[in-house]
Design an enzyme around this catalytic site. Structure first.
Site, PDB file in Angstrom:
ATOM      1  N   THR A   1     -14.205   2.293  -8.348  1.00 30.29           N
ATOM      2  CA  THR A   1     -15.491   1.718  -8.841  1.00 30.29           C
ATOM      3  C   THR A   1     -15.218   1.250 -10.296  1.00 30.29           C
ATOM      4  OG1 THR A   1     -17.478   2.756  -9.416  1.00 30.29           O
ATOM      5  CG2 THR A   1     -15.711   4.106 -10.013  1.00 30.29           C
TER       6      THR A   1
ATOM      7  N   THR B   1     -20.193   1.894  -6.445  1.00 30.68           N
ATOM      8  CA  THR B   1     -18.753   2.253  -6.136  1.00 30.68           C
ATOM      9  C   THR B   1     -18.715   1.611  -4.855  1.00 30.68           C
ATOM     10  OG1 THR B   1     -19.105   4.318  -7.651  1.00 30.68           O
ATOM     11  CG2 THR B   1     -17.531   4.398  -5.622  1.00 30.68           C
TER      12      THR B   1
HETATM   13  N1  GLY Z   1     -18.551   6.881 -11.929  1.00 29.40           N
HETATM   14  C1  GLY Z   1     -18.721   7.399 -10.587  1.00 29.40           C
HETATM   15  C2  GLY Z   1     -17.940   8.505 -10.316  1.00 29.40           C
HETATM   16  O1  GLY Z   1     -16.706   8.557 -10.449  1.00 29.40           O
HETATM   17  O2  GLY Z   1     -18.525   9.315  -9.932  1.00 29.40           O
END
Ligand code: GLY
Length: 572
Positions: free
Chosen positions: A401, A383
């Protein structure tokens, strides 16, 4: 399109960007940063070119929101592991003129045709890879709608100029640095599996190497469309058609209606007090703000004087607080539009007192003995977070992300951007850990149009009503402990902004029942004492990539970019 006219990017402005970034930007360096203080604005991002883009926007008179929009699009070009237009994220912002603080949710949504058991086989078992690779792993992207909403409400510079910078970067290319070359090379086999992806990142069949120029012509075309047409350039017309074709070709579920119907949503941030600070962070569908609040509120009465962030007693208490908070995450958190998340109850003083009372200073709890509290997962390292503040009191913290590195690994053919694999952040089956070991339950089950639970935690800190810090990080569930530790390091242990991003990290997420220590950062006496206290200790490679901006009492600003990553800070 709203109240502002979108026209084609001005050629002379864009040519300036060709000269600045197309031809001359050098490979990224590690960040042995010198601390500088800036008057007009400061930022920290995970990629040097993106930081330069933000600085240029500030230098041209843009505000923190303009810089944040330009950086968001630039990262989609120069940091394709996580920067994106095919993913989603969150922003927590302060508008200087009014002092209003709000949270913007541009998280992906489940496609209209999604259903609860879509990743299970006929025996009810999770099908490996189904929620992480390819078109079926993708949620409806939110980034373009989110960045447009930020600009429309708070921007001052022409949209086409802000997006045009990224379009030019994609069109003329940039020199790949060691870090990006390593990323692409280590994912070469996976990226090769999809022909449009291989064409973009393995031109001629081999991963693009450090020192070579990476041009992304299809991505540039998409960005020019977005520059010219706003969100319509993504959610309707040619780009939407390309996404639909991609879904048909690779078995995904996203439709033209899903895209046309996507909306970013403003939400009330989670707000709590810690020491003398007011902290504002991301509410559900992120678990981040709430868990950071729980951890810090549990720790608040403890006396840490004479300790450091590496003292075993502090690490023990921090991890016990985290263990309890993550247990709550597994059951009580989800998209608030679909599930009644008991935010106030989970942060109430009485509830926090009860949870604090479970902690012993002498011995670690067993996670098997800790259940979610009686009130009424984890994402990838890939991310990315950036922070921007300006002299008008505007503050922007953005975390967005694709989920895991390069998301679903699938580039939309002809449109040049990677799709996310965010569907894996849903609870695929109650009690089943996701790819990062986080457990979910009924609250976070898949439903059409629903946002999957996140850990992303863009956070703002104010003191006496004045800006103090914008911060955030990548790292899945580790985002939460990284941000909470940063606040502890800065507030309780009086570390400087640079020391705060550098400070060694620890993590506990309830299940698995492990205390993670950053490898090589803690001496053997500390480790032995933690084991004596009953923790199961595991050393892990350095993780997370904290990016913060600090605003001093005199209004001067400085950024700090985590030395573990390739990012930089800067300002004007
Ligand atoms: N995909 C990572 C999150 O949003 O925590």
């Amino acid at each position: 399109m709203a109240d502002r006219r979108i026209c084609h990017p001005c050629a002379s402005v864009l040519m300036a960007w060709v000269i600045l970034f197309g031809a001359t930007v050098l490979p990224g360096c590690g960040s042995l940063e010198v601390t500088r203080y800036y008057e007009r604005g400061a930022l920290a991002t995970s990629a040097p070119i993106a930081t330069e883009v933000g600085k240029q926007v500030l230098a041209r008179g843009g505000n923190a929101f303009d810089a944040a929009v330009a950086v968001g699009f630039a990262l989609a070009v120069v940091h394709p592991t996580a920067g994106n237009i095919g993913g989603g994220g969150f922003a927590v912002i302060r508008e200087g003129a009014t002092g209003q603080i709000r949270a913007l949710d541009f998280r992906e949504t489940a496609p209209g045709a999604a259903f609860e058991t879509m990743y299970l086989d006929s025996t009810g078992s999770v099908v490996a890879g189904a929620s992480t690779v390819g078109a079926r792993a993708a949620g409806v992207p939110g980034t373009v709608a989110g960045l447009f909403e930020l600009w429309q409400k708070h921007g001052t510079m022409p949209w086409e100029e802000l997006v045009g910078m990224a379009a030019i970067l994609a069109d003329t290319g940039f020199i790949v640095d060691n870090s990006l070359a390593d990323n692409i090379s280590s994912y070469a086999a996976e990226l090769r599996a999809f022909e449009p992806t291989a064409r973009q990142f393995l031109p001629g069949g081999d991963p693009v190497r450090a020192g070579e120029r990476l041009t992304q012509k299809d991505l540039a075309k998409t960005l020019f469309l977005i520059a010219a047409e706003g969100p319509n350039g993504f959610y309707t017309g040619k780009t939407a058609q390309r996404i639909e074709e991609c879904m048909t070709a690779y078995g995904g579920l996203i439709t033209a209606d899903d895209l046309a119907g996507y909306k970013a949503v403003w939400r009330e941030p989670v707000h709590f007090k810690f020491d003398s600070l007011d902290i504002y962070s991301m509410p559900p569908p992120s678990s981040g703000g709430l868990l950071i609040g729980q951890i810090l509120k549990i720790l608040e009465p403890f006396n840490f004087s004479g300790m450091t962030p590496k003292s075993p007693k502090y690490i023990h208490l921090f991890c016990e607080a985290s263990r309890l908070a993550f247990a709550d995450r597994s059951m009580h958190l989800a998209d608030p539009d679909f599930y009644g998340v008991p935010v106030e109850v989970l942060l109430a003083d009485s509830y926090i007192r009860t949870r604090r009372g479970m902690i012993s200073g002498d011995h670690a709890l067993l996670s098997s003995d800790v259940a979610p509290g009686d009130v009424a997962g984890q994402e990838s390292d890939q991310t990315t977070h950036y922070s921007v503040c300006d002299s008008d009191g505007n503050m922007v913290a953005v975390t967005y992300t694709l989920n895991s590195s390069f998301g679903s690994l699938l580039v939309v053919d002809g449109a040049g951007f990677l799709l996310n694999n965010e569907m894996d952040d849903f609870s695929l089956k109650p009690g089943e850990p996701n790819i990062y070991g986080l457990i979910g339950d009924e609250a976070n089950k898949i439903q059409p149009g629903k946002r999957m639970l996140s850990s992303m935690s863009p956070t703002l800190i104010l003191k006496n009503g004045q800006p103090l810090m914008a911060l955030g990080a990548p790292g899945g569930g580790k985002i939460i402990t990284t941000v909470a530790q940063a606040i502890m390091s800065f507030s309780r242990f009086r570390l400087s902004p640079g020391e705060t991003v550098t400070q060694a990290r620890v993590h506990h997420q309830w299940l698995p029942d492990l205390l993670y220590l950053e490898r090589g950062a803690f001496d053997i006496d500390v480790i032995q004492e933690l084991i004596r206290l009953g923790h199961i200790v595991e050393e892990r490679e350095p993780y997370s990539d904290l990016q913060l901006v600090y605003v001093g009492p005199d209004g001067l600003m400085t950024g700090a970019s985590d030395p573990r990553g390739r990012g930089t800070s800067g300002g004007i």
